[in-house]
Design an enzyme around this catalytic site. Structure first.
Site: not given
Length: 236
Positions: A115, A117, A140, A180, A234
């Site tokens: 997580h 910001h 991709d 958020h 790839y």
């Protein structure tokens, strides 16, 4: 659950790895001060099969990135409860732990959650707008647009529920939780960090493109071909 030497060794290795992964967040400009977190699943079954007894290692709450080390990483069960005998730093887990734990409970294929910001991805989240798939690198990495998850408050598993509900029907490893910020998932913590880096990059690029005019969409069949090639052909 019996905490034997094998599990302790796994946890110690994971703590070191997760501490090192946290250094990538400020390096790529994805966090400020103490915001953001990386977690990684610890599979306790000797067969390597994820299960309800697994543990997770996550950043402690309110600790600056330049103060982090392996022994400060916090260990929790998949209910988000601190496992005190395995958390030697005397620190409390991230406020996002319940969200991470819920993802691990519901998505056994996930081994890492991140997580941040980060500025541009969070700006899209503030608008409640998905990032459209208008770049081949998005095809991709994300297999389509980066979706928006519902508004949810920190403190329980509400954010985790929003992440799971949104990503269960998406190829994207990233979700923009409304008002958020981005959460990303991966088979490992490193893969989740990569997704966090990439979602910020595409959020910035598509934002700049929209200032110049309306970005051109990519046809779905082309997105599918690009995604298949990148995921299955790839690299090494």
């Amino acid at each position: 659950m019996t905490i034997d030497q094998r599990i302790r060794a796994l946890i110690s290795e994971t703590q070191e790895r997760v501490s090192e992964l946290h250094a990538q967040l400020p390096f790529w400009g994805l966090v400020v001060w103490t915001a953001g977190n990386v977690s990684e699943r610890v599979v306790v079954d000797p067969s390597g099969t994820p299960g309800p007894d697994d543990l997770l290692v996550i950043k402690p709450s309110g600790v600056r990135y330049d103060e982090l080390s392996g022994d400060k990483m916090v260990v929790c069960d998949l209910e988000g409860n601190l496992v005190e005998e395995l958390s030697t730093g005397g620190l409390t887990p991230s406020s996002d732990t319940a969200a991470h734990a819920y993802v691990y409970q519901q998505m056994p294929q996930v081994g890492g959650v991140v997580h941040t910001h980060s500025t541009y991805a969070t700006a899209w989240a503030a608008r409640g707008e998905e990032i459209p798939c208008v770049l081949t690198m998005m095809a991709d990495e994300f297999g389509g647009p980066v979706p928006v998850g519902p508004f949810a408050i920190i403190g329980d598993d509400s954010i985790g529920r929003g992440i799971v509900d949104t990503l269960s029907d998406s190829r994207s490893p990233a979700v923009l939780m409304r008002n958020h910020g981005p959460f990303t998932i991966g088979a490992t913590g490193a893969e989740a960090v990569k997704a966090a880096v990439m979602v910020e990059e595409v959020a910035k690029t598509v934002h700049v493109s929209k200032q110049l005019g309306e970005p051109l969409p990519i046809e779905q069949g082309t997105i599918d071909r690009l995604y298949d090639r990148y995921q299955n052909v790839y690299g090494q």
